[in-house]
Design a protein around this motif. Structure first.
Motif, mmCIF file in Angstrom:
data_model
loop_
_atom_site.group_PDB
_atom_site.id
_atom_site.type_symbol
_atom_site.label_atom_id
_atom_site.label_comp_id
_atom_site.label_asym_id
_atom_site.label_seq_id
_atom_site.Cartn_x
_atom_site.Cartn_y
_atom_site.Cartn_z
ATOM 1 N N VAL A 1 -2.989 3.742 -4.114
ATOM 2 C CA VAL A 1 -2.990 4.301 -2.760
ATOM 3 C C VAL A 1 -2.045 3.477 -1.898
ATOM 4 O O VAL A 1 -2.100 2.247 -1.910
ATOM 5 C CB VAL A 1 -4.412 4.246 -2.135
ATOM 6 N N SER A 2 -1.168 4.156 -1.162
ATOM 7 C CA SER A 2 -0.337 3.439 -0.190
ATOM 8 C C SER A 2 -0.821 3.791 1.213
ATOM 9 O O SER A 2 -1.352 4.882 1.446
ATOM 10 C CB SER A 2 1.147 3.782 -0.353
ATOM 11 N N MET A 3 -0.652 2.836 2.109
ATOM 12 C CA MET A 3 -1.014 3.019 3.519
ATOM 13 C C MET A 3 0.263 2.776 4.318
ATOM 14 O O MET A 3 0.949 1.782 4.093
ATOM 15 C CB MET A 3 -2.083 2.002 3.940
ATOM 16 N N LYS A 4 0.582 3.706 5.236
ATOM 17 C CA LYS A 4 1.830 3.548 5.984
ATOM 18 C C LYS A 4 1.849 4.415 7.228
ATOM 19 O O LYS A 4 1.010 5.281 7.421
ATOM 20 C CB LYS A 4 3.017 3.900 5.099
ATOM 21 N N VAL B 1 -0.911 7.346 7.486
ATOM 22 C CA VAL B 1 -1.431 8.096 6.351
ATOM 23 C C VAL B 1 -1.796 7.204 5.167
ATOM 24 O O VAL B 1 -1.265 6.109 4.998
ATOM 25 C CB VAL B 1 -0.412 9.154 5.867
ATOM 26 N N PHE B 2 -2.718 7.745 4.373
ATOM 27 C CA PHE B 2 -2.974 7.269 3.026
ATOM 28 C C PHE B 2 -2.235 8.237 2.113
ATOM 29 O O PHE B 2 -2.239 9.438 2.359
ATOM 30 C CB PHE B 2 -4.460 7.350 2.668
ATOM 31 N N SER B 3 -1.632 7.729 1.065
ATOM 32 C CA SER B 3 -0.987 8.611 0.104
ATOM 33 C C SER B 3 -1.372 8.160 -1.296
ATOM 34 O O SER B 3 -1.019 7.045 -1.670
ATOM 35 C CB SER B 3 0.525 8.564 0.287
ATOM 36 N N MET C 1 -5.074 8.766 9.713
ATOM 37 C CA MET C 1 -5.345 7.871 8.599
ATOM 38 C C MET C 1 -6.792 7.989 8.130
ATOM 39 O O MET C 1 -7.636 7.141 8.402
ATOM 40 C CB MET C 1 -4.994 6.431 8.976
ATOM 41 N N HIS C 2 -7.061 9.089 7.414
ATOM 42 C CA HIS C 2 -8.368 9.321 6.805
ATOM 43 C C HIS C 2 -8.198 10.338 5.696
ATOM 44 O O HIS C 2 -7.166 11.001 5.591
ATOM 45 C CB HIS C 2 -9.403 9.773 7.842
#
Length: 159
Positions: free
Chosen positions: A48-51, A59-61, A150-151
């Motif tokens: 998971v990346s957070m940016k 966002v979480f991706s 961001m969820h």
């Protein structure tokens, strides 16, 4: 007497901030979403990346996950953004309670096995065993981040 009264007042006002500054508010007990897992028993690793995005979203991706009841998952999390972010895994109502607490104490540090805060460029992981089926949430609860997108969702299917 004034000094004692002032000291008691300061202590009373500081207690909630200190208590929530590094909280492990019973998460050591069973949670509806599950429990900390053992990495050796993990059957899946989810990266998971957070940016932040150029349009101002956070966002979480990826931001939606499907796992099975009883499964142990390693969430390998990397903050690829330019701001500090966190990854909190819990029931939606607990996420919303925690979000309200974070609004009051934005520098709160987590000592919960279902949450991690990462500085830009840093990585970390959460190892989690999903003991119950149902719909759960992931979220960044730093003030303003949830509202900026961001969820996400975690769906735990019965075996």
């Amino acid at each position: 007497m004034k000094t004692v009264t002032l000291a008691l007042l300061v202590a009373a006002l500081a207690s909630p901030a200190l208590a929530s500054g590094s909280h492990s508010d019973g998460h050591a007990e069973a949670m509806a979403i599950g429990e900390p897992g053992k990495k050796a028993k993990a059957t899946q690793t989810i990266r998971v990346s957070m940016k932040e995005t150029e349009d101002g979203q956070m966002v979480f991706s990826p931001n939606d996950f499907k796992v099975r009841k009883g499964q142990t998952v390693v969430f390998a999390i990397k903050n690829t953004g330019e701001l500090e972010h966190e990854f909190v895994l819990d029931q939606e109502d607990k996420v919303m309670e925690h979000k309200a607490m974070m609004a009051k104490f934005p520098e709160m540090e987590h000592d919960d096995p279902n949450a991690i805060r990462l500085a830009p460029g840093k990585t970390g992981e959460i190892v989690w065993k999903f003991t119950n089926d149902g719909a759960f949430k992931i979220a960044c609860l730093i003030p303003g981040h949830y509202e900026s997108g961001m969820h996400g969702n975690v769906i735990v299917a019965k075996k």
